[in-house]
Motif scaffolding. Structure first.
Motif, PDB file in Angstrom:
ATOM      1  N   GLY A   8      79.935   1.388 -33.899  1.00 11.94           N
ATOM      2  CA  GLY A   8      80.230   2.811 -33.857  1.00 11.94           C
ATOM      3  C   GLY A   8      80.456   3.368 -35.249  1.00 11.94           C
ATOM      4  N   PRO A   9      79.609   4.277 -35.713  1.00 14.66           N
ATOM      5  CA  PRO A   9      79.814   4.867 -37.025  1.00 14.66           C
ATOM      6  C   PRO A   9      81.010   5.800 -37.020  1.00 14.66           C
ATOM      7  CG  PRO A   9      78.022   5.964 -35.895  1.00 14.66           C
ATOM      8  CD  PRO A   9      78.418   4.810 -35.033  1.00 14.66           C
ATOM      9  N   ARG A  10      81.577   6.059 -38.185  1.00 18.49           N
ATOM     10  CA  ARG A  10      82.715   6.962 -38.289  1.00 18.49           C
ATOM     11  C   ARG A  10      82.293   8.360 -37.830  1.00 18.49           C
ATOM     12  NH1 ARG A  10      86.769   7.622 -43.407  1.00 18.49           N
ATOM     13  NH2 ARG A  10      87.777   5.913 -42.324  1.00 18.49           N
ATOM     14  N   GLY A  11      83.180   9.000 -37.083  1.00 18.72           N
ATOM     15  CA  GLY A  11      82.898  10.339 -36.599  1.00 18.72           C
ATOM     16  C   GLY A  11      82.671  10.411 -35.100  1.00 18.72           C
ATOM     17  N   ILE A  12      82.635   9.249 -34.417  1.00 21.70           N
ATOM     18  CA  ILE A  12      82.466   9.247 -32.969  1.00 21.70           C
ATOM     19  C   ILE A  12      83.781   9.649 -32.317  1.00 21.70           C
ATOM     20  CG2 ILE A  12      82.028   7.832 -30.934  1.00 21.70           C
ATOM     21  CD1 ILE A  12      79.542   8.288 -32.492  1.00 21.70           C
ATOM     22  N   LEU A  13      83.756  10.693 -31.496  1.00 25.07           N
ATOM     23  CA  LEU A  13      84.932  11.092 -30.741  1.00 25.07           C
ATOM     24  C   LEU A  13      84.939  10.380 -29.390  1.00 25.07           C
ATOM     25  CD1 LEU A  13      84.934  14.943 -31.420  1.00 25.07           C
ATOM     26  CD2 LEU A  13      86.269  13.172 -32.576  1.00 25.07           C
ATOM     27  N   TYR A  14      86.116  10.038 -28.933  1.00 26.77           N
ATOM     28  CA  TYR A  14      86.265   9.344 -27.658  1.00 26.77           C
ATOM     29  C   TYR A  14      85.331   8.127 -27.596  1.00 26.77           C
ATOM     30  CZ  TYR A  14      88.252  13.940 -26.752  1.00 26.77           C
ATOM     31  OH  TYR A  14      88.973  15.100 -26.835  1.00 26.77           O
ATOM     32  N   PRO A  15      85.514   7.166 -28.498  1.00 23.96           N
ATOM     33  CA  PRO A  15      84.584   6.023 -28.551  1.00 23.96           C
ATOM     34  C   PRO A  15      84.519   5.238 -27.249  1.00 23.96           C
ATOM     35  CG  PRO A  15      86.569   5.610 -29.857  1.00 23.96           C
ATOM     36  CD  PRO A  15      86.590   7.055 -29.487  1.00 23.96           C
ATOM     37  N   GLU A  16      85.551   5.360 -26.410  1.00 20.63           N
ATOM     38  CA  GLU A  16      85.518   4.633 -25.134  1.00 20.63           C
ATOM     39  C   GLU A  16      84.457   5.178 -24.195  1.00 20.63           C
ATOM     40  OE1 GLU A  16      87.972   8.213 -24.574  1.00 20.63           O
ATOM     41  OE2 GLU A  16      87.836   6.679 -26.115  1.00 20.63           O
ATOM     42  N   ARG A  17      83.917   6.373 -24.508  1.00 19.03           N
ATOM     43  CA  ARG A  17      82.853   6.939 -23.678  1.00 19.03           C
ATOM     44  C   ARG A  17      81.504   6.297 -23.937  1.00 19.03           C
ATOM     45  NH1 ARG A  17      83.725  13.474 -24.336  1.00 19.03           N
ATOM     46  NH2 ARG A  17      85.768  13.642 -23.328  1.00 19.03           N
TER      47      ARG A  17
END
Length: 273
Positions: free
Chosen positions: A16-25
């Motif tokens: 996951g690159p930086r800037g992903i919101l809600y990575p659990e999605r």
């Protein structure tokens, strides 16, 4: 521009690159691959990315990101385009089965292809044909027809070389300043960035509009916001007052207001979700 020996391509699956919101999605039914450019294109291109998903039989999923100060070319059947820097958050609903091949340009790296202020593209999606003509219109089908990641990159790089981009020393300098801002969290104000780079605040603002497409203040705020989102995603206990001070805000209330304006929720609400 003559092709150079190919650089070893870096491949990172499901990172996951930086800037992903809600990575659990992030869907278990999809993947992300990032590949580095060949040496001759490295001054312009940060990396290539390939996203695939297969949600057939599953509900659509919403993905949200805080974009970086970079221009992208995204190739997808029916949705290809040149994506300027998005100043807010970027939201995309994915469904069914699909694939996107992307080119992430370095900050300042798209200027040699556009040859005009990159701010013209900010918050816009421009058809490839508007800039590159019929060759741009045909690029998606040419790239996505290839079976292997390396073959897709080869087609994209051949296209980029045919545009004959010329290195611009000022674009290189501005790109370096953006990298410094990302790496040095003590750069919390435009005045600090200007002093370190040896130019006036006004000149830095003008150069960022020309080469990056957004202001240096926006770049500083975005990278500091990326840090906050990363820390919240890791479940860190945060002293909001101290964090606001570290990020260059006058008080906690100002920081929370900015966070909510961009993310859509307060830091506490975001962490709870």
């Amino acid at each position: 521009m003559a092709p150079q020996p190919e650089r070893v391509l870096e491949k990172r699956d499901d990172v996951g690159p930086r800037g992903i919101l809600y990575p659990e999605r992030r869907s278990e039914l999809g993947s992300l691959v990032r590949l580095g450019p060949s040496g001759d294109l490295a001054p312009f291109v940060g990396h290539y990315w390939i996203i695939t998903w297969d949600l057939r039989g599953h509900p659509p999923q919403t993905q949200e990101t805080l974009p970086h100060p970079s221009v992208h070319i995204a190739l997808e059947f029916g949705r290809s385009g040149i994506y300027g820097v998005v100043k807010g958050r970027f939201t995309r609903v994915i469904e069914g089965k699909g694939k996107v091949f992307g080119i992430k340009f370095r900050p300042g790296g798209f200027y040699p292809f556009l040859r005009s202020p990159v701010s013209r593209l900010t918050n816009r999606i421009v058809p490839l044909g508007n800039l590159f003509g019929t060759a741009g219109d045909a690029l998606a089908s040419s790239v996505l027809a290839k079976r292997s990641e390396r073959a897709m990159v080869a087609v994209a790089e051949d296209f980029l070389r045919r545009q004959a981009p010329q290195r611009d020393s000022m674009a290189d300098k501005i790109g370096h300043i953006v990298e410094q801002i990302a790496a040095d969290r003590t750069i919390t104000r435009v005045e600090i960035a200007a002093k370190q780079s040896g130019v006036s605040v006004r000149s830095l603002q003008r150069l960022f509009a020309r080469y990056v497409g957004v202001s240096p203040k926006w770049v500083i705020n975005r990278h500091r916001l990326h840090e906050v989102v990363d820390r919240l995603a890791k479940g860190e206990t945060v002293d909001w007052t101290q964090l606001a001070f570290e990020l260059g805000y006058f008080d906690q209330a100002h920081f929370i207001k900015d966070f909510k304006a961009i993310i859509g929720r307060t830091p506490g609400e975001y962490r709870s979700r």
